[in-house]
Design a protein around this motif. Structure first.
Motif, short mmCIF file in Angstrom:
data_model
loop_
_atom_site.label_atom_id
_atom_site.label_comp_id
_atom_site.label_asym_id
_atom_site.label_seq_id
_atom_site.Cartn_x
_atom_site.Cartn_y
_atom_site.Cartn_z
N GLY A 31 0.82 -1.20 0.00
CA GLY A 31 0.00 0.00 0.00
C GLY A 31 0.85 1.25 0.00
O GLY A 31 1.95 1.26 0.57
N TYR A 32 0.35 2.30 -0.64
CA TYR A 32 1.12 3.55 -0.74
C TYR A 32 1.26 4.22 0.61
O TYR A 32 2.37 4.59 1.02
N ALA A 33 0.16 4.39 1.32
CA ALA A 33 0.21 5.08 2.61
C ALA A 33 1.05 4.32 3.62
O ALA A 33 1.70 4.92 4.48
N GLU A 34 1.05 3.00 3.51
CA GLU A 34 1.75 2.16 4.48
C GLU A 34 3.24 2.03 4.20
O GLU A 34 4.00 1.50 5.03
N THR A 35 3.69 2.50 3.05
CA THR A 35 5.10 2.39 2.68
C THR A 35 5.82 3.72 2.88
O THR A 35 5.47 4.72 2.26
N LYS A 58 7.96 11.06 -1.89
CA LYS A 58 7.30 9.79 -2.20
C LYS A 58 6.29 9.98 -3.33
O LYS A 58 6.12 9.10 -4.18
N ASP A 59 5.63 11.15 -3.35
CA ASP A 59 4.69 11.43 -4.43
C ASP A 59 5.40 11.45 -5.78
O ASP A 59 4.88 10.96 -6.79
N ALA A 60 6.60 12.03 -5.81
CA ALA A 60 7.36 12.08 -7.06
C ALA A 60 7.74 10.67 -7.52
O ALA A 60 7.73 10.37 -8.72
N HIS A 107 5.17 -5.78 -14.32
CA HIS A 107 4.08 -5.96 -13.35
C HIS A 107 4.01 -4.91 -12.26
O HIS A 107 2.96 -4.33 -12.01
N ALA A 108 5.10 -4.66 -11.55
CA ALA A 108 5.04 -3.74 -10.42
C ALA A 108 4.62 -2.34 -10.86
O ALA A 108 3.93 -1.62 -10.14
N PHE A 109 5.03 -1.94 -12.06
CA PHE A 109 4.72 -0.60 -12.56
C PHE A 109 3.31 -0.51 -13.12
O PHE A 109 2.60 0.47 -12.89
N THR A 110 2.88 -1.53 -13.85
CA THR A 110 1.54 -1.49 -14.43
C THR A 110 0.47 -1.80 -13.39
O THR A 110 -0.61 -1.19 -13.40
N ALA A 111 0.78 -2.71 -12.47
CA ALA A 111 -0.19 -3.03 -11.41
C ALA A 111 -0.48 -1.82 -10.54
O ALA A 111 -1.56 -1.72 -9.94
N ALA A 112 0.47 -0.90 -10.46
CA ALA A 112 0.26 0.30 -9.65
C ALA A 112 -0.94 1.10 -10.15
O ALA A 112 -1.63 1.76 -9.37
N HIS A 113 -1.21 1.03 -11.46
CA HIS A 113 -2.37 1.75 -12.00
C HIS A 113 -3.68 1.12 -11.55
O HIS A 113 -4.70 1.79 -11.48
N VAL A 114 -3.64 -0.15 -11.24
CA VAL A 114 -4.84 -0.86 -10.83
C VAL A 114 -5.06 -0.78 -9.32
O VAL A 114 -6.16 -0.48 -8.86
N THR A 115 -3.99 -1.02 -8.56
CA THR A 115 -4.14 -1.16 -7.11
C THR A 115 -3.74 0.07 -6.30
O THR A 115 -4.19 0.22 -5.17
N VAL A 116 -2.89 0.93 -6.86
CA VAL A 116 -2.38 2.08 -6.10
C VAL A 116 -3.01 3.39 -6.53
O VAL A 116 -3.33 4.24 -5.70
N PHE A 117 -3.21 3.56 -7.84
CA PHE A 117 -3.73 4.82 -8.36
C PHE A 117 -4.99 5.32 -7.64
O PHE A 117 -5.09 6.51 -7.32
N PRO A 118 -5.98 4.45 -7.38
CA PRO A 118 -7.20 4.95 -6.73
C PRO A 118 -6.97 5.58 -5.35
O PRO A 118 -7.79 6.38 -4.89
N PHE A 119 -5.85 5.23 -4.71
CA PHE A 119 -5.58 5.73 -3.36
C PHE A 119 -4.43 6.74 -3.35
O PHE A 119 -3.98 7.16 -2.28
N ALA A 120 -3.98 7.13 -4.53
CA ALA A 120 -2.86 8.07 -4.62
C ALA A 120 -3.32 9.48 -4.24
O ALA A 120 -4.50 9.82 -4.36
N PRO A 121 -2.39 10.33 -3.81
CA PRO A 121 -2.73 11.72 -3.53
C PRO A 121 -3.30 12.40 -4.78
O PRO A 121 -2.98 12.01 -5.91
N ALA A 127 -1.68 14.20 -12.28
CA ALA A 127 -0.53 14.12 -13.19
C ALA A 127 -0.64 12.91 -14.11
O ALA A 127 -0.17 12.94 -15.26
N ALA A 128 -1.26 11.83 -13.62
CA ALA A 128 -1.35 10.60 -14.41
C ALA A 128 -2.53 10.57 -15.36
O ALA A 128 -2.51 9.83 -16.35
N VAL A 129 -3.54 11.38 -15.10
CA VAL A 129 -4.79 11.32 -15.87
C VAL A 129 -4.60 11.56 -17.37
O VAL A 129 -5.18 10.83 -18.19
N PRO A 130 -3.82 12.55 -17.82
CA PRO A 130 -3.70 12.77 -19.26
C PRO A 130 -3.21 11.54 -20.03
O PRO A 130 -3.76 11.20 -21.08
N GLU A 131 -2.19 10.86 -19.52
CA GLU A 131 -1.68 9.66 -20.20
C GLU A 131 -2.69 8.53 -20.14
O GLU A 131 -2.84 7.77 -21.10
#
Length: 199
Positions: A31-35, A58-60, A107-121, A127-131
């Motif tokens: 999890g993002y907040a937990e790391t 960490k956001d960067a 995997h670790a980079f693409t899975a972040a869009h599925v499992t981490v993005f919804p909980f990102a700041p 910043a990610a939305v246009p792409e």
């Protein structure tokens, strides 16, 4: 949940790329907040302060991880588009296969869009939305070309359902137990049947 691989997709396994990879793995699995940055530093075996020589926050870190993941699937989509296909059915299958292969190869980079993005700041998501939107637009164009008989509203639902089916595979499919090509074939055939395109 599946075990996230720890081999680097990049050739450089030290420094900046290693920080990115270990951070991506930790964000996805813990999890993002937990790391914390200290947790990432421990995984890379460097001092926490050393991370800030490469990333200001960490956001960067997460912003760049999401960029890498989106570049992976976008590049795979483009590669599939450059190959001639016999018909719309073959085009759909090739692009679904390309997406899934990119998803699991990085995997670790693409899975972040599925499992981490919804909980990102908020700033990271913005910043990610246009792409992300640009990638979805590629799929919208593809589906319109292979199923021009469907309305814009129907095509939108098909696109969302297709992307959801493909992306959810990171949460239930283990490549060690089967082939991503088989999963791609099942998803593509199911969607094609639903499109009723008649090829």
């Amino acid at each position: 949940m599946e075990t996230v691989e720890r081999e680097l997709p990049q050739t450089d396994q030290t420094g900046r790329s290693r920080i990115l990879h270990e951070a991506a793995v930790l964000f996805v699995t813990c999890g993002y907040a937990e790391t914390s940055m200290r947790t990432i530093a421990d995984a890379v075996d460097i001092r926490p302060a050393s991370i800030y020589h490469h990333f200001e926050s960490k956001d960067a870190l997460l912003t760049e991880i999401l960029e890498i993941g989106m570049r992976a699937v976008t590049s795979s989509f483009a590669a599939a588009s450059r190959v001639p296909h016999a018909n719309g059915r073959a085009r759909l299958h090739a692009h679904v296969e390309a997406h899934l292969n990119a998803l699991f190869t990085n995997h670790a980079f693409t899975a972040a869009h599925v499992t981490v993005f919804p909980f990102a700041p908020d700033a990271v998501r913005r910043a990610a939305v246009p792409e992300r939107d640009a990638y979805e637009a590629h799929w919208a164009t593809l589906l319109h070309e292979i199923a021009p008989h469907l309305s814009t509203g129907d095509l939108r639902l098909v696109r969302l359902a297709l992307l959801g089916a493909m992306n959810s595979a990171v949460q239930w499919f283990d490549p060690a137990e089967g082939s991503t090509d088989d999963v791609a074939g099942t998803i593509a055939e199911t969607v094609w049947s639903g499109l009723g395109a008649g090829e």
